[in-house]
Structures are given as structure tokens and as C-alpha cells.
Motif scaffolding. Sequence first.
Motif, short mmCIF file in Angstrom:
data_model
loop_
_atom_site.label_atom_id
_atom_site.label_comp_id
_atom_site.label_asym_id
_atom_site.label_seq_id
_atom_site.Cartn_x
_atom_site.Cartn_y
_atom_site.Cartn_z
N PHE A 1 0.84 -1.21 0.00
CA PHE A 1 0.00 0.00 0.00
C PHE A 1 0.87 1.25 0.00
CE2 PHE A 1 0.89 -0.82 4.43
CZ PHE A 1 1.06 0.44 4.99
N LEU A 2 0.23 2.37 -0.37
CA LEU A 2 0.88 3.67 -0.33
C LEU A 2 0.20 4.51 0.73
CD1 LEU A 2 1.19 4.50 -4.16
CD2 LEU A 2 2.97 3.64 -2.64
N GLY A 3 0.98 5.28 1.49
CA GLY A 3 0.42 6.18 2.49
C GLY A 3 -0.13 7.44 1.83
N GLU A 4 -0.98 8.12 2.56
CA GLU A 4 -1.65 9.32 2.03
C GLU A 4 -0.65 10.39 1.57
OE1 GLU A 4 -5.06 10.66 0.78
OE2 GLU A 4 -5.30 9.25 2.45
N LEU A 5 0.40 10.61 2.34
CA LEU A 5 1.34 11.69 2.03
C LEU A 5 2.23 11.37 0.84
CD1 LEU A 5 2.42 12.86 5.61
CD2 LEU A 5 0.74 13.90 4.07
N GLU A 6 2.47 10.09 0.58
CA GLU A 6 3.35 9.74 -0.53
C GLU A 6 2.60 9.49 -1.83
OE1 GLU A 6 5.43 5.96 -0.14
OE2 GLU A 6 3.79 5.15 1.06
N LEU A 7 1.27 9.42 -1.76
CA LEU A 7 0.48 9.02 -2.92
C LEU A 7 0.64 9.99 -4.09
CD1 LEU A 7 -1.71 7.23 -4.27
CD2 LEU A 7 -3.39 8.82 -3.32
N ARG A 8 0.30 11.26 -3.88
CA ARG A 8 0.29 12.21 -5.00
C ARG A 8 1.70 12.47 -5.56
NH1 ARG A 8 -4.63 14.63 -5.94
NH2 ARG A 8 -6.22 14.08 -4.41
N PRO A 9 2.72 12.65 -4.73
CA PRO A 9 4.06 12.77 -5.32
C PRO A 9 4.45 11.54 -6.14
CG PRO A 9 4.07 13.49 -3.03
CD PRO A 9 2.74 12.88 -3.27
N ALA A 10 4.06 10.37 -5.67
CA ALA A 10 4.38 9.14 -6.42
C ALA A 10 3.66 9.13 -7.76
CB ALA A 10 3.99 7.92 -5.59
N LEU A 11 2.39 9.52 -7.78
CA LEU A 11 1.64 9.55 -9.04
C LEU A 11 2.22 10.57 -10.00
CD1 LEU A 11 -2.07 9.18 -7.88
CD2 LEU A 11 -0.57 7.43 -8.83
N ALA A 12 2.64 11.72 -9.47
CA ALA A 12 3.24 12.74 -10.33
C ALA A 12 4.52 12.22 -10.98
CB ALA A 12 3.54 14.00 -9.51
N ARG B 1 -4.52 4.77 3.61
CA ARG B 1 -3.95 3.54 3.04
C ARG B 1 -4.52 3.32 1.64
NH1 ARG B 1 -1.99 -1.41 5.53
NH2 ARG B 1 -2.29 -3.16 4.12
N TRP B 2 -3.72 3.57 0.63
CA TRP B 2 -4.12 3.36 -0.76
C TRP B 2 -3.50 2.05 -1.26
CZ3 TRP B 2 -7.29 6.56 -3.71
CH2 TRP B 2 -7.67 7.74 -3.09
N GLU B 3 -4.35 1.21 -1.86
CA GLU B 3 -3.88 -0.10 -2.31
C GLU B 3 -4.50 -0.46 -3.64
OE1 GLU B 3 -6.78 -3.03 0.20
OE2 GLU B 3 -5.30 -1.87 1.36
N LEU B 4 -3.98 -1.49 -4.28
CA LEU B 4 -4.55 -1.96 -5.53
C LEU B 4 -5.91 -2.61 -5.27
CD1 LEU B 4 -1.45 -3.57 -7.29
CD2 LEU B 4 -2.34 -1.26 -7.56
N GLY B 5 -6.87 -2.30 -6.14
CA GLY B 5 -8.19 -2.89 -5.97
C GLY B 5 -8.18 -4.40 -6.07
#
Length: 380
Positions: free
Chosen positions: A314-325, A357-361
Motif C-alpha cells: 500500500f501507499l500512504g496518504e502523504l506519498e500518494l500524490r508525489p508518487a503519481l506525479a 492507506r491506498w492499495e490496488l483494488g
Amino acid sequence: MGRASDRENPFQPGAGARPPLLAGRTAELALADSRLDSLERGRRPPRGLLFFGPRGNGKTCLLHEIADNARRRGMRAESLPAASFRDPDSLWHQLTELAGLAGTRLTDAQAAGFGVSAEPRVATRNVSKLLTGWIRRKSSRLVILLDEAHAVEPAAGRIFFDAVQAATRDDAPFLLLAAGTPDAPRRIRKAGTLTERMFERAPVGRLARAETMRALSEPARVSGLPLREDAAALLAAASQDYPYFVQLLGDAAWSAADADGLSEISGSAARLSLEAVGPQIERFYAERLDEARGRRIEGVLAPLAALVRERGGFLGELELRPALARLAAPHGLPGDETWLLENLSDLGVLWRGGPGRWELGIPSFGDYLLALPGAVPGSR
């Protein structure tokens, strides 16, 4: 190979099909029951429920189960089709039908009292009156089911949710239940600033492993073809606790054992089922990839899967958007990371499975992506 007995296969792998056992949804059903309790006692619940999560996790089945519970209590449970929210005219026509006014033309003044004979005049366009008319059409309380809530278009949604607010203020006896993909909360929020407060949001994701085992073992036992523990463990692990795969694998294993005239589903039958459903699961993944191609985001999928795997699932909330960018930059996508997240969420590829907590569906979709020729092996 034909069937060897008159036993009935209990597993239901079709889209929206009711599983023989709705395992692992005790908390969601309890939430709904508490609202049905209030409605039954004459206290309209202040908020409805919005179930959201990746496709294949049983949200539609959950709505059907709650609808059955409502009917057992003497309530009505009726659906408002997603197609109603294409545009305001579609919504008006559908509510006119549900309110029992199809073919009848009423003025706004007449619409307040359904049951009177109406003269052919200008039809009412007051959606609030139509919604209230539907709710009060019969004496029993109404549970409104809105599936595919991610398909709500803002223009029609705004009108409908304004009408819901008006019906709430009028203390109309109803409960609104909705379900949709991970993007459903955002789509509903786009329909108005107050819509977010109309629902308690409940994520619906993969099962706990013990519930997966129960979803496989209990129906098999009741059908007269019990599942050995080693076979159940093998199927559960292969499903990765994804409800659609649980039904798909259970169906194949049951059929293999029954065709061979076995008295139980053995580990060998379970292994045969994995081979049998392999092509079907591959097609399922390929369709998800085609959907991503249609949105021009297929290039980020394998790097995203690699990053999620690297981070422990999973990805944490704070790292999600920078990672997607970072992932989006090499692919020349037409939008920013917010646009990318909305598309990933709408497809159910990535979702917020828990707080922060962001994860793959579907985790195994990540395995499929990383096994493709040319897949990015990792991401920094």
C-alpha cells in the motif's frame, strides 16, 4: 465431462449474482440494520449509506441483501436505475414513472395530492414533489437503492439530491442506500456541496482470509460436496480474498469434483480448477488493461504495481500524490496527478482501502501487469 450427480453447484461467479453465503459483510449489514431499525420505528435516519469499492467485491449483492431485509420488515425496497442520472430529463421521466404518474399530466398544485383525477395540463417538473410522491405512494416506508452511483452526472445529481434534502426536511419515511466504484464519493460530491453529508461512507473491499475460507467451505458442505481444508486453503490463497475470484474458483473446483464423481473436493480438484479458470482470469485482467488504454493511463500501471509491491502492499496518504506525479511524468498524460488518481480510482485500480492507506483494488492484477513483456520491474 458431464455431471455425476443431481447435486447443485452453489457458487455464483456471474456479475451481480447472489453468492450462496454473503461472508465477511457483518459490519456493513449491521450499519444498514441500524438504519432500518430507525425507519421501522418511525424515525427517519438522518443519513443514508454509500458503499464504495472496486468492482467484484459484492456491493450489488450487499444492496440486494439489505433490500431483502427491508422487505422482511414490511418495507418497500425499490431501485432508482443509474440511467436515471444521465441528464435531468431522464431523472424526471424515471421519477414520474416511480411516482405512478406516467401518462398523467399535473400542475404543480395538483402534484401535492396524488390520487385526485388530473386534468390534462402542463406536467409538473418539480422533482421534489415527484420524489415525495414516490416515497408516499404506498403506506409502507421506502428504501431507495441507487447502484452504480459513480455514474451520477452532476446536473441530474444536483437536482435529485436537492429533492432528497427537501424530502428529509418534510420527514418523508425513506432511506437512501447507494453503491459504486471507489470514485463514487467524488462523483456524488460533484453533485453539490451538501451531498457529502447525506451519506455515511462504507468501504467494501476484499474479505478477511477466515471469511474467504467460510465463503468457500460452507456452501460446498451444504451442497453435499464438502471442501477439504487443504483444498480450501489453496483456493483461498489463489483468490487473494477477492470475492469474484472466490466464486469463480469455488465454481470450478466444485464442478471438477462433481464431474469426477468425488464425495469431496480434494486438493487435486482445486488445482485443476486453477488451471481451468486461468484463461478466464487472464481475460478479466486484459479487459481492465483495455479500459486503462482507453483513458491513456496504461503506461503507469506496471510502475504503480511495482511501487505498491515495494512499499509492502500500500501507499500512504502523504506519498500518494508525489508518487503519481513521478509515475505520470514520462508518459505525457493530459492531466495532473489529481486527474490520474480520479481515473485510477474510477477503474478500481487504486483505492483508499482504509484511513491513509491506498492499495490496488485487485492485488493479483498487479502481478499480471508485472509479468507482461516490457513491464517496468521497479520504481524509485
